[in-house]
Design a protein around this motif. Structure first.
Motif, PDB file in Angstrom:
ATOM      1  N   VAL A 190       0.436   5.593   4.528  1.00 35.68           N
ATOM      2  CA  VAL A 190      -0.821   5.368   4.477  1.00 35.68           C
ATOM      3  C   VAL A 190      -1.315   5.697   5.846  1.00 35.68           C
ATOM      4  N   GLU A 211      -7.449   4.476   6.712  1.00 40.62           N
ATOM      5  CA  GLU A 211      -7.289   3.738   5.510  1.00 40.62           C
ATOM      6  C   GLU A 211      -7.250   2.066   5.532  1.00 40.62           C
ATOM      7  N   LEU A 227       0.701  -1.040  -0.073  1.00 37.90           N
ATOM      8  CA  LEU A 227      -0.015  -0.067   0.116  1.00 37.90           C
ATOM      9  C   LEU A 227       0.876   1.309  -0.007  1.00 37.90           C
TER      10      LEU A 227
END
Length: 203
Positions: A181, A185, A175
């Motif tokens: 990130v 999320e 990711l």
């Protein structure tokens, strides 16, 4: 930049309203690293005989369960380790369901903890790729193979906790290709304490 705690448990069955935790394993993650000095496996004393179907899966006998620690003592240590950390589990509804039931029995209150579910992250990854996962795709062992992680024996609470922790780090690496990130999320949907949890097809 956060700290996490990966958790797994073995139980006498699949329904947290009537079954019990028989062992729990956990390990702490500090940022992108797993702190193996925190790796913990605890046997939990049960109030009922070990069902044969469960003993076959996790290989914990009646004698071992009878010699385990009081459930509330193990739970107190687990909650202490969870303070200020985010829970990681594969199919987290089962971990939270059983820990929530144990919290209610020991302390009269349910479990409230932010949680990352590696199974949910894997499903979201499939959706981003435009494909629906088929049966078996989201099992822990299958996902580890996809990320070129080593094969581990399953149904040991500590080994499975470490396996989920390693999978989480691999998922975060994937990711993070587009940058850091945000926690929002990757958090799982809010858990409703007291909800019945069954065995999923993809666990």
């Amino acid at each position: 930049s956060l700290e996490y705690l990966a958790l797994d448990r073995e139980t006498t069955g699949t329904d947290p309203r009537t079954e019990e935790i028989v062992s729990a394993g956990w390990v702490v993650l500090r940022g992108p690293s797993i702190d193996l000095s925190t790796a913990t496996r605890r046997l939990v004393r049960t109030s009922q005989p070990m069902p044969e179907r469960s003993a076959v899966i996790h290989a914990i006998t009646d004698d071992e369960a009878g010699a385990g620690e009081p459930p509330c003592a193990v739970l107190e240590d687990l909650l202490r380790e969870l303070q200020g950390r985010i829970l990681i589990a594969h199919y987290a509804a089962t971990e939270r369901g059983f820990v929530d039931a144990a919290c209610r029995q020991c302390f009269g209150a349910g479990l409230l903890v932010p949680t990352v579910d590696t199974l949910v992250l894997a499903h979201r990854s499939c959706m981003r790729q435009g494909r629906e996962p088929i049966r078996g795709d989201l099992r822990l062992a299958a996902l580890r193979e996809r990320y070129n992680l080593p094969a581990y024996a399953s149904h040991d609470a500590l080994v499975d906790a470490i396996a989920a922790a390693e999978l989480f780090l691999a998922q975060m690496e994937e990711l993070a290709g587009a940058g850091p990130v945000p926690l929002k999320e990757v958090l799982a949907a809010e858990f409703r304490p007291g909800t019945r949890v069954g065995a999923p097809a993809q666990s």
